[in-house]
Design an enzyme around this catalytic site. Structure first.
Site, PDB file in Angstrom:
ATOM      1  N   LYS A   1       4.484   0.015   6.496  1.00 56.96           N
ATOM      2  CA  LYS A   1       3.103  -0.450   6.518  1.00 56.96           C
ATOM      3  C   LYS A   1       2.910  -1.576   7.521  1.00 56.96           C
ATOM      4  O   LYS A   1       3.853  -2.106   8.106  1.00 56.96           O
ATOM      5  CB  LYS A   1       2.678  -0.883   5.105  1.00 56.96           C
ATOM      6  CG  LYS A   1       2.496   0.300   4.155  1.00 56.96           C
ATOM      7  CD  LYS A   1       1.955  -0.122   2.808  1.00 56.96           C
ATOM      8  CE  LYS A   1       1.694   1.090   1.907  1.00 56.96           C
ATOM      9  NZ  LYS A   1       1.210   0.700   0.568  1.00 56.96           N
TER      10      LYS A   1
ATOM     11  N   ARG B   1       8.734   3.282  -3.110  1.00 56.26           N
ATOM     12  CA  ARG B   1       8.110   4.483  -2.552  1.00 56.26           C
ATOM     13  C   ARG B   1       8.291   4.428  -1.037  1.00 56.26           C
ATOM     14  O   ARG B   1       7.764   3.523  -0.379  1.00 56.26           O
ATOM     15  CB  ARG B   1       6.631   4.520  -2.938  1.00 56.26           C
ATOM     16  CG  ARG B   1       5.860   5.730  -2.432  1.00 56.26           C
ATOM     17  CD  ARG B   1       4.418   5.682  -2.929  1.00 56.26           C
ATOM     18  NE  ARG B   1       3.649   6.837  -2.490  1.00 56.26           N
ATOM     19  CZ  ARG B   1       2.972   6.910  -1.351  1.00 56.26           C
ATOM     20  NH1 ARG B   1       2.970   5.873  -0.519  1.00 56.26           N
ATOM     21  NH2 ARG B   1       2.297   8.000  -1.040  1.00 56.26           N
TER      22      ARG B   1
END
Length: 397
Positions: free
Chosen positions: A340, A375
């Site tokens: 991210k 995740r």
């Protein structure tokens, strides 16, 4: 344990005299539990009771003189000291201390929980807690922020699922709508068109695999549960679709309840918080109560603080630095930070393709801090990272 900068920040936030920081520094190697604003008389009582037990409490500088009516409180003590305080508060039913006692007991009880057996449909369970486990991301979209995670159609998804399972993934997370910042939603029909064929193929080929579906729509969750999904990963934490709680309850699926502020389209437009960790924790408690009222028992819930979902770069770093803040809820925590923008900013990597090393650093942090589930896009690399961390943690034991 708070470092000196964190402790000074928190003392200032409470409103205490900053000259007290060196004194509190000597006591920072203990549990630090924050309370919302309480009656100043309750705050003084808590401070005195903890001092008598060798602990302490940080309160507003005006609490002693009564120049402020309410103050936040940081309780500082060993588990034994805080348990002793909890027992004493049972005999102090005034100034709101009974509510403090109840909350303190719940927090301490939850801090003792480090292993979970999360029920899944068909009588199976997902065991979490001994080591950090890996959820592999399978994006069934043409526009996810990381191109390497895009797998359209059942054949590509099936190949990816097989590879991830062989590399050590414990959960496969299928998503058919990109929720990157600024993204537009797809239609419910398009989401199902993308999701169901790969889900059916993976379930058929890997009947024992734990399959999660990343959706905030109850209709999608219902259809996927009928095709064999084990878990619903709801980025809205039950806040977008009022039917989701009942749908998950009826399906028997586990639930990942994530915190978000806003919606993907606008969530990164100047998100602000007065108390980031406190507001996320309040959201978790409120939404878990909502889940329970809808028929989802707490033992089926996993919590995700939502890295990048309505948070700035600094917000995301604070969450990662204070992961223990969410352990008072007594539920396993999932962290989804793989590739991210926070990783990109910290490592000066504009291209998501260049963010693997930063992601592995976060996974290492999570493994050291006992986070239940991460995740990630890159299963093999993250599994190996966790194995290394576990080897260090287990050395000499």
């Amino acid at each position: 344990m708070w470092d000196p900068r964190e402790l000074q920040h928190r003392v200032k936030e409470v409103g205490a005299d900053l000259r007290s920081v060196p004194y509190f520094m000597r006591k920072r190697g203990v549990l630090c539990l924050r309370l919302g604003p309480v009656d100043f008389r309750a705050a003084n009582a808590l401070k005195q009771e903890l001092l008598a037990r060798g602990g302490d409490a940080v309160v507003h500088g005006g609490a002693i003189a009564g120049t402020v009516y309410r103050t936040r409180v940081i309780l500082m003590g060993t588990p034994g000291q805080l348990r002793s305080l909890q027992e004493k508060l049972a005999h102090m039913p005034y100034f709101g201390l009974e509510e403090v006692r109840s909350g303190l007991k719940a927090a301490l009880d939850n801090l003792d929980i480090s292993n979970w057996e999360v029920p899944l449909p068909g009588g199976r369970v997902l065991s979490l807690g001994r080591i950090t486990k890996v959820m592999g991301i399978i994006n069934l979209t043409p526009d996810s922020f990381f191109p390497g995670s895009r797998h359209q159609g059942p054949d590509g998804a099936l190949e990816t699922a097989e590879r991830m399972l062989s590399q050590g993934a414990h959960v496969l997370d299928l998503g058919a709508e990109s929720t990157r910042p600024g993204s537009d939603p797809v239609s419910p029909e398009e989401e199902l068109t993308r999701m169901l064929p790969p889900l059916r193929a993976i379930r058929r080929e890997f009947p024992e695999a734990v399959i999660s579906v990343d959706t905030y729509r109850s209709a999608t969750a219902r259809a996927c549960a009928a095709e064999g999904a084990d878990m619903v990963n709801d980025i809205s934490g039950l806040s977008f679709d009022p039917e989701m709680a009942r749908t998950v309850a009826d399906s028997g699926c586990a639930l990942v309840l994530m915190h978000i502020k806003g919606r993907p389209k606008d969530m990164q437009q100047n998100p602000t918080y007065r108390d980031l960790l406190g507001e996320i924790s309040d959201f978790f408690e409120h939404q878990m109560d909502l889940a329970e009222r809808g028929g989802i028992p707490r033992d089926r819930i996993i919590l995700d603080p939502g890295i990048g979902f309505g948070k700035t770069y600094q917000h995301n770093l604070e969450i990662l630095r204070q992961l223990e803040a969410f352990s008072t809820h007594g539920r396993p925590i999932l962290i989804g930070a793989s590739r991210k923008s926070t990783v990109g900013i910290a490592t000066d990597s504009k291209d998501p393709e260049d963010r693997l090393e930063g992601t592995l650093a976060i996974t290492s942090l999570c493994a050291m801090r006992g986070i239940a589930l991460v995740r990630v896009h890159d299963v093999e690399e993250n599994v190996k990272t966790i194995k290394m961390i576990e080897a260090v943690k287990e050395a000499g034991l």
